[in-house]
Design an enzyme around this catalytic site. Structure first.
Site, PDB file in Angstrom:
ATOM      1  N   LYS A 217       5.702  10.060   0.515  1.00 44.98           N
ATOM      2  CA  LYS A 217       5.091   9.159   1.753  1.00 44.98           C
ATOM      3  C   LYS A 217       5.544   9.783   2.685  1.00 44.98           C
ATOM      4  O   LYS A 217       6.173  10.945   2.852  1.00 44.98           O
ATOM      5  CB  LYS A 217       5.747   7.761   1.344  1.00 44.98           C
ATOM      6  CG  LYS A 217       5.382   7.245   0.265  1.00 44.98           C
ATOM      7  CD  LYS A 217       4.002   7.050  -0.334  1.00 44.98           C
ATOM      8  CE  LYS A 217       3.808   6.593  -1.637  1.00 44.98           C
ATOM      9  NZ  LYS A 217       3.342   5.536  -2.275  1.00 44.98           N
TER      10      LYS A 217
HETATM   11  C1  LIG Z   1       3.330   4.821  -3.175  1.00 50.13           C
HETATM   12  C2  LIG Z   1       2.634   3.240  -3.192  1.00 50.13           C
HETATM   13  C3  LIG Z   1       3.073   2.086  -3.536  1.00 50.13           C
HETATM   14  C4  LIG Z   1       4.773   1.873  -4.268  1.00 50.13           C
HETATM   15  O1  LIG Z   1       5.705   2.361  -3.580  1.00 50.13           O
HETATM   16  P1  LIG Z   1       6.903   3.116  -4.446  1.00 50.13           P
HETATM   17  O2  LIG Z   1       7.786   3.269  -3.681  1.00 50.13           O
HETATM   18  O3  LIG Z   1       6.365   4.599  -5.168  1.00 50.13           O
HETATM   19  O4  LIG Z   1       7.152   2.096  -5.592  1.00 50.13           O
HETATM   20  C5  LIG Z   1       2.527   1.016  -3.163  1.00 50.13           C
HETATM   21  N1  LIG Z   1       1.380   0.828  -2.662  1.00 50.13           N
HETATM   22  C6  LIG Z   1       0.641   2.145  -2.280  1.00 50.13           C
HETATM   23  C7  LIG Z   1      -0.648   2.128  -1.397  1.00 50.13           C
HETATM   24  C8  LIG Z   1       1.251   3.349  -2.600  1.00 50.13           C
HETATM   25  O5  LIG Z   1       0.974   4.556  -2.098  1.00 50.13           O
END
Ligand SMILES: *Cc1c(COP(=O)(O)O)cnc(C)c1O
Length: 432
Positions: A217
């Site tokens: 992210k």
């Molecule tokens: C990555 C992601 C999540 C979950 O996040 P994590 O920290 O990996 O649990 C939820 N929604 C979307 C759209 C994502 O891309």
């Protein structure tokens, strides 16, 4: 056995003894679009981690010293996002689970989510016992408001709006729909941390918003997440759920009249090392977004008017964070040829990654749950609901036509020029 030398952990132990301390955190290599946040790890993140270690107080609420990193991160994140409250969590998935639980989503309820997003969105809904109902996405790669309207039933409790691939969804068309029917809005800004819609930060517009700080992210501590809201009742329920159902004094003080009773919760608490790293990363977010946006905007302007490809529709271009330049081709074959052409020109590009068309994933199509009597699919409606390709043909078609060029935060004019040159060349060379 206690003695002064052993209990008083000196800075030397960490900084002096390890030869690794002299190695730079990031070696200079060719700019990449992978893992944007870690590209800016420097002495700040190092100091935050060492502070936490040296204090021996890695738990956010107490320890030998007085911990404050997670609490400070929450204050800073709430301020940055323009929300009243922020709650630090272990992941974006945990944040979704807390947010849905805070909205009192549970058995008998339906939650509308886009067919194109990440597994966590569907899983979190099922884990509350509610029924996930997919809506199509449109050429913005986010919820199609017209299909959302069609999917609303008297049992719809919440709409999960996902700001996918760095762009906000059409909030002005989704919010009024939800408000008119007393449906809650959860914004998933996991992939769009710091993005905006008409001047407001994503996550702060609906009833509750979530972020992910996993390594892929925008900013990251490897694994972490958070939730924001301006509603004290939602904050209280989310906070209780993330910490076994209780409210610690630090959070109780923020909610001067806590109202909810203790209920069964989990443990999704963030630790101090993660909190420290996230503070450092949050301080760099504007710089990082500025770099991404500059490159992405420059690419978009320079490739306007192509023969084959059209740019993805952006509901608010100024709120897009620039982490991708995405395009649509007439069909899958043309998309695949375009990807191959860009790769031959040594440009990083591909079909969309890091998100999936959920209704065709086998365990979802089969409605497999953690237990055979799981409530999500026990109702007549839950039993009748069909997933699979038939429930998301428009999203599947858009997904197959989509092409993404990820943008790296250290891209400069050379990378921008190379992308533009390659896109123009491939577009001109393909049969019309
Ligand atoms: C990555 C992601 C999540 C979950 O996040 P994590 O920290 O990996 O649990 C939820 N929604 C979307 C759209 C994502 O891309």
């Amino acid at each position: 056995m206690r003695n002064a030398n052993a209990t008083k952990l000196s800075r030397r132990l960490f900084l002096g003894a390890a030869p690794a301390a002299a190695v730079p955190l990031s070696a200079e290599t060719a700019p990449t679009a992978s893992f944007p946040g870690v590209q800016f790890y420097d002495q700040q993140e190092r100091k935050e981690v060492l502070d936490a270690l040296e204090s021996r107080s890695l738990f956010r609420w107490y320890g030998p010293a007085t911990p404050n990193k997670v609490a400070s991160f929450e204050t800073e994140l709430a301020r940055y996002m323009g929300a009243k409250y922020a709650l630090a969590l272990t992941s974006g998935t945990a944040a979704l689970h807390c947010a849905l639980t805070a909205l009192e989503v549970g058995p008998g309820d339906e939650v509308i989510l886009p067919a194109w997003t990440w597994y966590s969105c569907y899983n979190a809904i099922v884990l509350t016992g509610a029924l996930p109902v997919f809506a199509e996405v449109d050429e913005s790669f986010t919820l199609d408001p017209e299909d959302v309207a069609r999917k609303i039933t008297p049992n719809t409790r919440a709409i999960m709006v996902v700001h996918l691939f760095g762009s906000p969804a059409d909030m002005d068309r989704i919010l009024p729909l939800a408000r008119s029917k007393n449906i809650k809005v959860l914004e998933d800004a996991a992939q769009t941390v710091g993005g905006q819609y008409k001047g407001r930060r994503l996550g702060s517009i609906g009833d509750v918003g979530i972020y992910s700080f996993q390594i892929s992210k925008v900013i990251t501590a490897g694994e972490a997440g958070a939730l924001v809201t301006s509603d004290p009742a939602i904050f209280e329920r989310a906070t209780r759920f993330h910490d076994l159902g209780q409210l610690r004094p630090g959070h109780k003080a923020m909610l001067n009249q806590p109202g909810a009773d203790w209920f069964a919760g989990l443990n999704y608490r963030m630790n101090e090392m993660t909190g420290g790293v996230m503070r450092a990363q949050l301080g760099k977010l504007d710089m990082l977004l500025g770099r991404l946006r500059e490159s992405a905007t420059s690419v978009r302007h320079s490739i306007a008017g192509l023969r084959q490809a059209t740019l993805r529709r952006l509901p608010d271009p100024s709120g897009d964070i620039g982490i991708h330049v995405a395009m649509l081709l007439p069909d899958k074959a043309a998309r695949d040829r375009f990807v191959a052409g860009l790769r031959a020109e040594k440009v990083t590009a591909g079909p969309p990654s890091g998100s999936v068309i959920l209704p065709v994933v086998p365990y979802i199509e089969k409605k497999t749950t953690p237990h055979r009597l799981w409530p999500s699919f026990q109702s007549a409606r839950g039993k009748a609901l069909r997933y699979g390709a038939g429930c998301c043909s428009k999203s599947l078609q858009i997904f197959d036509r989509a092409l993404s060029i990820p943008i790296g935060p250290k891209y400069g004019q050379a990378q921008v020029d190379a992308i533009v040159r390659a896109v123009r060349k491939v577009d001109a060379s393909l049969p019309a």
